[in-house]
Design a protein around this motif. Structure first.
Motif, PDB file in Angstrom:
ATOM      1  N   SER A 166      31.263-118.192 -16.171  1.00  0.00           N
ATOM      2  CA  SER A 166      29.997-117.468 -16.057  1.00  0.00           C
ATOM      3  C   SER A 166      29.896-116.773 -14.706  1.00  0.00           C
ATOM      4  CB  SER A 166      28.823-118.437 -16.205  1.00  0.00           C
ATOM      5  OG  SER A 166      28.829-119.043 -17.475  1.00  0.00           O
ATOM      6  N   ALA A 184      26.332-112.324 -19.489  1.00  0.00           N
ATOM      7  CA  ALA A 184      26.894-111.868 -18.217  1.00  0.00           C
ATOM      8  C   ALA A 184      26.669-110.376 -18.028  1.00  0.00           C
ATOM      9  CB  ALA A 184      28.384-112.193 -18.145  1.00  0.00           C
ATOM     10  N   ARG A 208      19.812-107.556 -13.103  1.00  0.00           N
ATOM     11  CA  ARG A 208      19.671-108.787 -12.318  1.00  0.00           C
ATOM     12  C   ARG A 208      18.253-109.314 -12.248  1.00  0.00           C
ATOM     13  NH1 ARG A 208      22.950-106.503  -7.506  1.00  0.00           N
ATOM     14  NH2 ARG A 208      24.181-105.326  -8.948  1.00  0.00           N
ATOM     15  N   ARG A 223      21.133-115.548 -12.668  1.00  0.00           N
ATOM     16  CA  ARG A 223      22.334-116.333 -12.951  1.00  0.00           C
ATOM     17  C   ARG A 223      21.979-117.790 -13.251  1.00  0.00           C
ATOM     18  NH1 ARG A 223      23.885-111.923 -11.347  1.00  0.00           N
ATOM     19  NH2 ARG A 223      25.963-111.099 -11.149  1.00  0.00           N
TER      20      ARG A 223
END
Length: 146
Positions: free
Chosen positions: A39, A111, A118, A123
């Motif tokens: 990842s 991903a 973002r 994440r």
């Protein structure tokens, strides 16, 4: 130039995968580590390269070969962990091959989203989603991979 950069990145990523495979541990421990390694983490540079390369691989045979071989290597590594986990009773999975494809596809798709957007998908949230999905796929209790 992109093919050379990708070949270097693939070599580095697969070396890290080989170290992980040699490190031992239970199937759930190795699964957790493999998912974290595959990842996106930290800076998005590596995944940006992979996203660009996969898009270009439709038209470039060199990129296609690198992407294919690297992808196959990651799937084999995940399949090995899943098979061992099923064999030892650590995982309950009726369709290991399908589970491996679904887990890899989820990481790949998320991903792209985390790299391109973002602010929409962090994440940390990506990691939570991947772990929760892998737990469901492999019959693990919620939180087992946390």
């Amino acid at each position: 130039m992109l093919a050379h950069a990708l070949a270097y990145a693939a070599e580095r990523d697969l070396a890290a995968l080989e170290r992980l495979e040699a490190s031992g541990g239970s199937p759930p421990e190795r699964l957790r580590a493999l998912l974290a390694l595959y990842s996106p983490g930290g800076r998005p540079t590596s995944w940006t390269l992979w996203i660009d390369a996969r898009a270009e691989s439709v038209r470039d045979a060199d990129l296609k070969a690198i992407c294919r071989e690297t992808g196959l290597r990651w799937r084999r590594a995940l399949r090995s962990v899943v098979d061992e986990g099923v064999g030892t009773g650590a995982f309950a999975c009726a369709d290991p091959e399908g589970s491996v494809w679904r887990i890899i596809a989820l990481v790949d798709g998320l991903a792209v989203q985390a790299t391109a957007h973002r602010r929409l998908l962090t994440r940390a949230r990506l990691a939570e989603l991947v772990r929760a999905s892998a737990e469901l796929e492999l019959g693990l209790p919620r939180g087992a991979l946390s």
